[in-house]
Design a protein around this motif. Sequence first.
Motif, PDB file in Angstrom:
ATOM      1  N   GLU A  88      33.589  33.935  38.530  1.00  0.00           N
ATOM      2  CA  GLU A  88      33.876  33.510  39.900  1.00  0.00           C
ATOM      3  C   GLU A  88      33.095  34.339  40.912  1.00  0.00           C
ATOM      4  O   GLU A  88      32.563  33.818  41.889  1.00  0.00           O
ATOM      5  N   LEU A  89      33.006  35.645  40.668  1.00  0.00           N
ATOM      6  CA  LEU A  89      32.272  36.525  41.573  1.00  0.00           C
ATOM      7  C   LEU A  89      30.794  36.145  41.652  1.00  0.00           C
ATOM      8  O   LEU A  89      30.216  36.058  42.741  1.00  0.00           O
ATOM      9  N   LEU A  90      30.183  35.891  40.511  1.00  0.00           N
ATOM     10  CA  LEU A  90      28.765  35.513  40.500  1.00  0.00           C
ATOM     11  C   LEU A  90      28.539  34.168  41.183  1.00  0.00           C
ATOM     12  O   LEU A  90      27.540  33.965  41.864  1.00  0.00           O
ATOM     13  N   GLU A  91      29.497  33.274  41.010  1.00  0.00           N
ATOM     14  CA  GLU A  91      29.384  31.975  41.670  1.00  0.00           C
ATOM     15  C   GLU A  91      29.530  32.117  43.180  1.00  0.00           C
ATOM     16  O   GLU A  91      28.744  31.573  43.953  1.00  0.00           O
ATOM     17  N   ARG A  92      30.512  32.910  43.605  1.00  0.00           N
ATOM     18  CA  ARG A  92      30.784  33.078  45.033  1.00  0.00           C
ATOM     19  C   ARG A  92      29.703  33.884  45.741  1.00  0.00           C
ATOM     20  O   ARG A  92      29.232  33.512  46.809  1.00  0.00           O
ATOM     21  N   VAL A  93      29.282  34.983  45.148  1.00  0.00           N
ATOM     22  CA  VAL A  93      28.340  35.881  45.817  1.00  0.00           C
ATOM     23  C   VAL A  93      26.889  35.425  45.671  1.00  0.00           C
ATOM     24  O   VAL A  93      26.123  35.469  46.634  1.00  0.00           O
ATOM     25  N   LEU A  94      26.528  34.989  44.470  1.00  0.00           N
ATOM     26  CA  LEU A  94      25.127  34.642  44.216  1.00  0.00           C
ATOM     27  C   LEU A  94      24.863  33.145  44.109  1.00  0.00           C
ATOM     28  O   LEU A  94      23.717  32.735  43.945  1.00  0.00           O
ATOM     29  N   GLY A  95      25.927  32.342  44.153  1.00  0.00           N
ATOM     30  CA  GLY A  95      25.745  30.905  44.030  1.00  0.00           C
ATOM     31  C   GLY A  95      25.375  30.456  42.626  1.00  0.00           C
ATOM     32  O   GLY A  95      24.815  29.371  42.444  1.00  0.00           O
ATOM     33  N   MET A 143      20.164  32.289  34.740  1.00  0.00           N
ATOM     34  CA  MET A 143      21.270  32.377  33.820  1.00  0.00           C
ATOM     35  C   MET A 143      21.778  33.807  33.805  1.00  0.00           C
ATOM     36  O   MET A 143      21.207  34.671  33.160  1.00  0.00           O
ATOM     37  N   PRO A 144      22.853  34.097  34.529  1.00  0.00           N
ATOM     38  CA  PRO A 144      23.400  35.455  34.542  1.00  0.00           C
ATOM     39  C   PRO A 144      24.027  35.822  33.194  1.00  0.00           C
ATOM     40  O   PRO A 144      24.674  34.999  32.547  1.00  0.00           O
ATOM     41  N   TYR A 145      23.802  37.049  32.821  1.00  0.00           N
ATOM     42  CA  TYR A 145      24.424  37.633  31.630  1.00  0.00           C
ATOM     43  C   TYR A 145      25.049  38.953  32.074  1.00  0.00           C
ATOM     44  O   TYR A 145      24.356  39.817  32.597  1.00  0.00           O
ATOM     45  N   VAL A 146      26.348  39.080  31.877  1.00  0.00           N
ATOM     46  CA  VAL A 146      27.055  40.299  32.263  1.00  0.00           C
ATOM     47  C   VAL A 146      27.670  40.903  31.018  1.00  0.00           C
ATOM     48  O   VAL A 146      28.353  40.219  30.252  1.00  0.00           O
ATOM     49  N   ASN A 147      27.413  42.185  30.814  1.00  0.00           N
ATOM     50  CA  ASN A 147      27.981  42.892  29.671  1.00  0.00           C
ATOM     51  C   ASN A 147      28.966  43.927  30.194  1.00  0.00           C
ATOM     52  O   ASN A 147      28.592  44.835  30.933  1.00  0.00           O
ATOM     53  N   ILE A 148      30.238  43.757  29.831  1.00  0.00           N
ATOM     54  CA  ILE A 148      31.284  44.682  30.234  1.00  0.00           C
ATOM     55  C   ILE A 148      31.645  45.529  29.027  1.00  0.00           C
ATOM     56  O   ILE A 148      31.948  44.991  27.959  1.00  0.00           O
ATOM     57  N   ARG A 149      31.613  46.821  29.182  1.00  0.00           N
ATOM     58  CA  ARG A 149      31.980  47.719  28.095  1.00  0.00           C
ATOM     59  C   ARG A 149      33.211  48.496  28.491  1.00  0.00           C
ATOM     60  O   ARG A 149      33.270  49.088  29.566  1.00  0.00           O
ATOM     61  N   VAL A 150      34.190  48.471  27.598  1.00  0.00           N
ATOM     62  CA  VAL A 150      35.434  49.193  27.815  1.00  0.00           C
ATOM     63  C   VAL A 150      35.760  49.967  26.550  1.00  0.00           C
ATOM     64  O   VAL A 150      35.301  49.621  25.461  1.00  0.00           O
ATOM     65  N   THR A 151      36.547  51.019  26.715  1.00  0.00           N
ATOM     66  CA  THR A 151      36.987  51.728  25.520  1.00  0.00           C
ATOM     67  C   THR A 151      38.021  50.876  24.798  1.00  0.00           C
ATOM     68  O   THR A 151      38.782  50.126  25.404  1.00  0.00           O
TER      69      THR A 151
END
Length: 71
Positions: A27-34, A1-9
Amino acid sequence: MPYVNIRVTKEGVTAEQKKALIAGTTELLERVLGKPSLSTFVVIDEVETDNWGWQGTTMTEIRKEQAKQAK
């Protein structure tokens, strides 16, 4: 279960931009890591510019200086 945390100002990131970040990251996680999109979570944190620093200076001060230089 991927969890991605994006922080922006916190400088006016729109709902549409956030939606694009979430969709693109998924989409990137699906394409690159399946990784299936159903198991992917993306969280976007907006950080006040007073709480984000670079080279010993807050982004608030950096933005002020950039605005002066742009004039």
